[in-house]
Design a protein around this motif. Structure first.
Motif, PDB file in Angstrom:
ATOM      1  N   ARG A 113       0.741  -1.278  -0.126  1.00 51.01           N
ATOM      2  CA  ARG A 113      -0.022  -0.161  -0.035  1.00 51.01           C
ATOM      3  C   ARG A 113       0.862   1.301   0.024  1.00 51.01           C
ATOM      4  N   LEU A 114       1.824   1.186   0.574  1.00 48.58           N
ATOM      5  CA  LEU A 114       2.879   2.341   0.962  1.00 48.58           C
ATOM      6  C   LEU A 114       3.339   2.582  -0.707  1.00 48.58           C
ATOM      7  N   TYR A 115       4.204   1.373  -1.166  1.00 50.43           N
ATOM      8  CA  TYR A 115       4.658   1.743  -2.525  1.00 50.43           C
ATOM      9  C   TYR A 115       3.298   2.203  -3.616  1.00 50.43           C
ATOM     10  N   GLU A 116       2.356   1.647  -3.440  1.00 55.17           N
ATOM     11  CA  GLU A 116       1.289   2.009  -4.332  1.00 55.17           C
ATOM     12  C   GLU A 116       0.743   3.448  -4.351  1.00 55.17           C
ATOM     13  N   ARG A 117       0.848   3.975  -3.050  1.00 55.50           N
ATOM     14  CA  ARG A 117       0.304   5.537  -2.815  1.00 55.50           C
ATOM     15  C   ARG A 117       1.483   6.388  -3.278  1.00 55.50           C
ATOM     16  N   LEU A 118       2.681   6.022  -3.271  1.00 52.97           N
ATOM     17  CA  LEU A 118       3.883   6.872  -3.806  1.00 52.97           C
ATOM     18  C   LEU A 118       3.938   6.821  -5.207  1.00 52.97           C
ATOM     19  N   ILE A 119       3.693   5.449  -6.009  1.00 51.01           N
ATOM     20  CA  ILE A 119       3.280   5.319  -7.343  1.00 51.01           C
ATOM     21  C   ILE A 119       2.245   6.237  -7.929  1.00 51.01           C
ATOM     22  N   LYS A 120       1.238   6.192  -7.381  1.00 50.76           N
ATOM     23  CA  LYS A 120      -0.101   7.174  -7.826  1.00 50.76           C
ATOM     24  C   LYS A 120       0.188   8.320  -7.756  1.00 50.76           C
ATOM     25  N   HIS A 121       0.965   8.634  -6.905  1.00 44.68           N
ATOM     26  CA  HIS A 121       1.293  10.245  -6.583  1.00 44.68           C
ATOM     27  C   HIS A 121       2.421  10.763  -7.358  1.00 44.68           C
ATOM     28  N   ASP A 122       3.218   9.740  -7.806  1.00 40.29           N
ATOM     29  CA  ASP A 122       4.365  10.164  -8.625  1.00 40.29           C
ATOM     30  C   ASP A 122       5.521  10.740  -7.953  1.00 40.29           C
ATOM     31  N   ILE A 123       5.696  10.221  -6.518  1.00 39.75           N
ATOM     32  CA  ILE A 123       6.368  10.487  -5.654  1.00 39.75           C
ATOM     33  C   ILE A 123       7.959   9.563  -5.667  1.00 39.75           C
ATOM     34  N   ALA A 124       9.103  10.119  -5.958  1.00 35.08           N
ATOM     35  CA  ALA A 124      10.031   9.280  -5.862  1.00 35.08           C
ATOM     36  C   ALA A 124      10.576   9.252  -4.505  1.00 35.08           C
ATOM     37  N   VAL A 125      11.395   8.079  -4.310  1.00 41.82           N
ATOM     38  CA  VAL A 125      12.155   8.159  -3.100  1.00 41.82           C
ATOM     39  C   VAL A 125      13.592   7.950  -3.289  1.00 41.82           C
ATOM     40  N   TYR A 126      14.434   8.531  -2.714  1.00 48.10           N
ATOM     41  CA  TYR A 126      15.894   8.437  -2.617  1.00 48.10           C
ATOM     42  C   TYR A 126      16.315   8.318  -1.180  1.00 48.10           C
ATOM     43  N   ILE A 127      17.371   7.073  -1.244  1.00 48.86           N
ATOM     44  CA  ILE A 127      17.993   7.129   0.048  1.00 48.86           C
ATOM     45  C   ILE A 127      19.430   7.448   0.251  1.00 48.86           C
ATOM     46  N   ALA A 128      19.693   8.012   1.245  1.00 50.16           N
ATOM     47  CA  ALA A 128      21.237   8.531   1.753  1.00 50.16           C
ATOM     48  C   ALA A 128      21.244   7.988   3.114  1.00 50.16           C
ATOM     49  N   HIS A 129      22.055   6.709   3.157  1.00 50.30           N
ATOM     50  CA  HIS A 129      22.148   6.120   4.462  1.00 50.30           C
ATOM     51  C   HIS A 129      23.433   6.038   5.188  1.00 50.30           C
ATOM     52  N   THR A 130      24.138   5.090   4.807  1.00 53.30           N
ATOM     53  CA  THR A 130      25.794   5.333   5.436  1.00 53.30           C
ATOM     54  C   THR A 130      26.522   6.001   4.659  1.00 53.30           C
ATOM     55  N   ASN A 131      26.302   6.145   3.679  1.00 55.65           N
ATOM     56  CA  ASN A 131      27.142   7.161   2.815  1.00 55.65           C
ATOM     57  C   ASN A 131      27.010   8.564   3.531  1.00 55.65           C
ATOM     58  N   TYR A 132      25.843   8.813   4.040  1.00 54.88           N
ATOM     59  CA  TYR A 132      25.529  10.232   4.656  1.00 54.88           C
ATOM     60  C   TYR A 132      25.917  10.145   6.157  1.00 54.88           C
ATOM     61  N   ASP A 133      26.094   9.027   6.795  1.00 55.46           N
ATOM     62  CA  ASP A 133      26.522   8.635   8.140  1.00 55.46           C
ATOM     63  C   ASP A 133      28.189   9.234   7.930  1.00 55.46           C
ATOM     64  N   ILE A 134      28.944   8.301   7.137  1.00 55.39           N
ATOM     65  CA  ILE A 134      30.486   8.770   6.879  1.00 55.39           C
ATOM     66  C   ILE A 134      30.729   9.925   6.557  1.00 55.39           C
ATOM     67  N   ALA A 135      29.964  10.608   5.743  1.00 54.61           N
ATOM     68  CA  ALA A 135      30.413  12.000   4.865  1.00 54.61           C
ATOM     69  C   ALA A 135      30.632  13.041   5.726  1.00 54.61           C
ATOM     70  N   GLU A 136      31.700  13.863   5.561  1.00 51.82           N
ATOM     71  CA  GLU A 136      32.120  14.902   6.326  1.00 51.82           C
ATOM     72  C   GLU A 136      30.865  15.905   6.225  1.00 51.82           C
ATOM     73  N   GLY A 137      30.508  16.269   7.473  1.00 51.01           N
ATOM     74  CA  GLY A 137      29.321  17.056   7.672  1.00 51.01           C
ATOM     75  C   GLY A 137      28.166  16.415   7.577  1.00 51.01           C
ATOM     76  N   GLY A 138      28.135  14.915   7.759  1.00 47.91           N
ATOM     77  CA  GLY A 138      26.962  14.095   7.857  1.00 47.91           C
ATOM     78  C   GLY A 138      26.504  13.785   9.048  1.00 47.91           C
ATOM     79  N   MET A 139      25.613  12.652   9.353  1.00 49.21           N
ATOM     80  CA  MET A 139      25.220  12.159  10.597  1.00 49.21           C
ATOM     81  C   MET A 139      26.221  12.109  11.618  1.00 49.21           C
ATOM     82  N   ASN A 140      27.321  11.317  11.544  1.00 45.61           N
ATOM     83  CA  ASN A 140      28.147  11.311  12.786  1.00 45.61           C
ATOM     84  C   ASN A 140      28.800  12.790  13.117  1.00 45.61           C
ATOM     85  N   ASP A 141      29.210  13.428  12.170  1.00 47.60           N
ATOM     86  CA  ASP A 141      29.623  15.067  12.825  1.00 47.60           C
ATOM     87  C   ASP A 141      28.657  15.680  13.126  1.00 47.60           C
TER      88      ASP A 141
END
Length: 371
Positions: free
Chosen positions: A85-113
């Protein structure tokens, strides 16, 4: 004009390049398309049904989240399941989903900083090294008249860093020769005539993350129709990137006082604590998310305490026996990234000359409540 989705992602990946992520992490575009205009970006920690409704209400075309919505390959997509249902709702409303996870954790200025800064840590280093950047040497031949503009363009794009030194280059004067053929439009000389030009050979260091950007900047600033340049791989290593941070408090304080600092600084309802309340805390390790595997590593790094989430019972017992303190503010403490990430992205979008705006999610995605 509004930015294309691909452009928004390019900006994000300047901060958190994909190559920084730990192996097999679920990052990048997980649903929808980036080949469209994006009017609004909703920044969130998690993508829940309530967050999707918030995105619909705010007319967001893209959700940028820290935690993935697809963790393993889908055997089927049934819209009568919660995930479906979550995926269907996103697709019907043409909402894309992009993930920044451990790359953001590690990045300078990211989560851990962000966590280290919130707790006032200084002299921070990585808790666990993950990636060391490769370096290349860029060599380009520039006419004397354009030496300085080309050099500065490369520096602005990220070239010339060696350790704590910037604007590093080596420059040699010499003579270049070329014979423009029919159809050529030379900056110096004329077709059919051998030309000798006073040129400068410029050598500088380029990190892998900035290679494309530096070359493009160099080509744009260079006056020649055909630019002579070389890129050489180097054994010399560049900056290291890693998970977690280890740093020092300005002054030692008891574990009980430090735990209260964590609760207030990370804006959480409560924090679980392991260790002697009177233990002096000076050196601190932080790791956003789930950090049970890194408790021993934090102790080996000389930390008096580690601040991380999802600590299990047996890890806490082992840490207590070893004299290592733990403050667990919960996994949801990572919500602290929402506001600064949205503010950073807004500034990048503005500098890029777009009308696209990033909005911080106002939806609480914490699955727990406290009694």
């Amino acid at each position: 004009m509004f930015a294309k989705g691909a452009h928004v992602v390019q900006l994000i990946e300047r901060l958190a390049p994909k190559h920084l992520a730990v192996p097999d992490d679920k990052i990048g575009l997980q649903l929808g398309t980036l080949a469209k205009e994006v009017r609004r970006v909703l920044v969130t920690l998690d993508v829940t049904p309530a967050v999707v409704e918030e995105a619909i209400g705010k007319q967001a075309d893209l959700i940028v989240a820290h935690h993935a919505i697809i963790f393993r390959p889908l055997a089927h997509l049934q819209t009568d399941t919660p995930a479906g249902r979550l995926y269907e709702r996103l697709i019907k409303h043409d909402i894309a989903v992009y993930i920044a996870h451990t790359n953001y954790d590690i990045a300078e200025g990211g989560m851990n900083d962000l966590m280290a800064d919130a707790l006032g840590l200084t002299e921070t280093t990585h808790l666990s090294d993950v990636h060391t950047e490769k370096l290349k040497k860029l060599v380009v031949f520039v006419p004397e008249s354009h030496h300085e503009p080309v050099l500065q363009a490369m520096f602005r794009a990220g070239a010339g860093w060696i350790g704590n030194y910037s604007h590093c280059s080596f420059n040699i004067e010499g003579t270049g020769t070329f014979l423009p053929q029919d159809g050529a439009r030379p900056f110096i000389g004329e077709p059919g005539k051998l030309e000798r030009a006073a040129e400068i050979r410029v050598e500088t260091i380029v990190p892998e993350s900035a290679e494309k950007r530096v070359v493009q900047a160099m080509l744009k600033a260079h006056p020649y129709e055909e630019v002579a340049y070389d890129l050489y791989p180097m054994d010399l290593k560049g900056r290291s990137f890693g998970l977690g941070r280890v740093g020092k408090l300005p002054e030692p304080e008891p574990l009980s006082a430090f735990a209260k600092r964590v609760k207030a600084s990370l804006n959480v309802e409560s924090a679980r604590v392991t260790g002697d309340p009177d233990k002096p805390i000076r050196k601190v390790a932080v790791l956003g998310g789930s950090g049970s595997r890194y408790v021993r590593q934090a102790q080996m790094a000389g930390a008096d305490v580690i601040v991380t989430g999802d600590i299990d019972f047996h890890t806490a017992q082992d840490a207590l026996a070893a004299g290592m303190a733990i403050v667990d503010p919960g996994h949801h403490a990572e919500k602290m990234m929402i506001q600064p990430f949205a503010a950073w992205l807004n500034e990048q979008l503005k500098q890029a000359g777009t009308k696209t705006e990033a909005l911080p999610s106002e939806t609480d995605t914490n699955p727990f409540w406290h009694v």
